[in-house]
Design an enzyme around this catalytic site. Sequence first.
Site, PDB file in Angstrom:
ATOM      1  N   ALA A 119       0.587   9.417  -8.174  1.00  0.00           N
ATOM      2  CA  ALA A 119      -0.521  10.196  -8.549  1.00  0.00           C
ATOM      3  C   ALA A 119      -1.852   9.224  -8.099  1.00  0.00           C
ATOM      4  O   ALA A 119      -2.986   9.694  -8.677  1.00  0.00           O
ATOM      5  CB  ALA A 119      -0.413  10.189 -10.016  1.00  0.00           C
ATOM      6  N   ASP A 168      -5.457  -3.429  -5.618  1.00  0.00           N
ATOM      7  CA  ASP A 168      -4.542  -2.798  -6.512  1.00  0.00           C
ATOM      8  C   ASP A 168      -3.657  -3.875  -7.565  1.00  0.00           C
ATOM      9  O   ASP A 168      -3.542  -3.913  -8.664  1.00  0.00           O
ATOM     10  CB  ASP A 168      -3.548  -1.694  -6.181  1.00  0.00           C
ATOM     11  CG  ASP A 168      -4.124  -0.716  -5.120  1.00  0.00           C
ATOM     12  OD1 ASP A 168      -5.348  -0.369  -5.645  1.00  0.00           O
ATOM     13  OD2 ASP A 168      -3.267  -0.107  -4.486  1.00  0.00           O
TER      14      ASP A 168
HETATM   15  C1  GLA Z   1      -5.153   2.250  -1.586  1.00  0.00           C
HETATM   16  C2  GLA Z   1      -4.813   0.893  -1.243  1.00  0.00           C
HETATM   17  C3  GLA Z   1      -5.868  -0.189  -1.606  1.00  0.00           C
HETATM   18  C4  GLA Z   1      -7.257   0.613  -1.366  1.00  0.00           C
HETATM   19  C5  GLA Z   1      -7.425   2.067  -1.788  1.00  0.00           C
HETATM   20  C6  GLA Z   1      -8.613   2.689  -1.291  1.00  0.00           C
HETATM   21  O1  GLA Z   1      -5.074   2.388  -3.268  1.00  0.00           O
HETATM   22  O2  GLA Z   1      -3.581   0.499  -1.710  1.00  0.00           O
HETATM   23  O3  GLA Z   1      -5.691  -1.212  -1.284  1.00  0.00           O
HETATM   24  O4  GLA Z   1      -7.592   0.389   0.098  1.00  0.00           O
HETATM   25  O5  GLA Z   1      -6.065   2.729  -1.533  1.00  0.00           O
HETATM   26  O6  GLA Z   1      -9.709   2.214  -1.736  1.00  0.00           O
END
Ligand code: GLA
Length: 373
Positions: A119, A168
């Site tokens: 998601a 993240d």
């Molecule tokens: C994914 C990646 C993150 C980031 C986002 C975009 O969630 O895991 O490291 O680059 O895309 O902001």
Amino acid sequence: MTAGASFQGLFDREPDGRWAAPGRVNLIGEHVDYAQGLCLPFAIAEHTVVEAAARDDDRVRIRSLAEDGGFDGSLDGVGPGAPGAWAGYAVGVLWALRAAGHPVRGMDLLVTDSVPLGAGLSSSAALECSTALAVTDLFGLRLGRDALIPACIRAENEVVGAATGGMDQAASLLATTGHALLLDTRDGATRQVPFAPAGEGLALIVIDTRVRHHLADGQYGARRAAVEKAAAALGMPSLRDATLADLERLDPDLLPRARHVVTEIARVAETVALLDAGRPGDIGPLLDASHASLAVDYEVSCAELDLACAAAREAGALGARMTGGGFGGSAIALVAAERAEAMVAHVTSAFAKAGHTAPEIREAVPSAGAHRL
Ligand code: GLA
């Protein structure tokens, strides 16, 4: 899938403990964490839970109640590309911590609960971070959370092969209730920024388009490569300090990509200033501008994400944008709490009219980072 199974039933022993790590929503600062930029994610209430028990040999057994497959093998056989699929996120953390010189042995681990998969809410980081806490506790590693972030990133970048940026993992490990996490990916510095929409009569709604996208495919890597090429062409280590005037020297194919990064970093700083000033209701135009930049300059949106944002705005959202890697996954909309229900109904009917799969819509509440249960 081992639905209904128990740790005892699978591994013939009891777990030593249970650890939880949340997924995340990125409020703003998208596709800049691999460009030494600023991002502003927060942890959501949905989390991944692992039950685990240490072993005194190097065997690792991993299973999940929600997904097929898993892993049963020696830690010595783990490395880039092995194991593949979802188990790599968990076993990769053991591998990375051992590679960093920590006394990590084998483990039995069962994933009992998960952040919604695919998601765009970072179920993968939640699995890495819950595993990292389990390993730290079970093997008595004296490591702060800052030190766990790189191990989780190595699992994802090297074992799974997804060249993601690290936002993240920082969010899942460091976020706190009622705050967004300002992360400076140039030096890893973080600051808790007050963000509790409910207290201000607001709601932050997540619209999962149900369009699934895998970050290990080519598009994410292509964007990252374009941004790195732009920085190199300007003779800079990253685009962090580039100005719009600098970008005029770039080739036309790189210019819009770089412009997204430069303008997005500025939008994060403006958002933080508004949140620090106690004005969360005023960040809407920045969310809208972020979405436009991601859709037009960075080209990582899709029809369903664009529709989610447009329909949310039509129904009175203060601002809306895609969140996460894009090409599917989720959008977020900030809305006055009393209008949230009508907005959800409007977005749902817009999806039906367009012939799209019904979205899954939930409220996101800034919640605690990873913890032992
Ligand atoms: C994914 C990646 C993150 C980031 C986002 C975009 O969630 O895991 O490291 O680059 O895309 O902001």
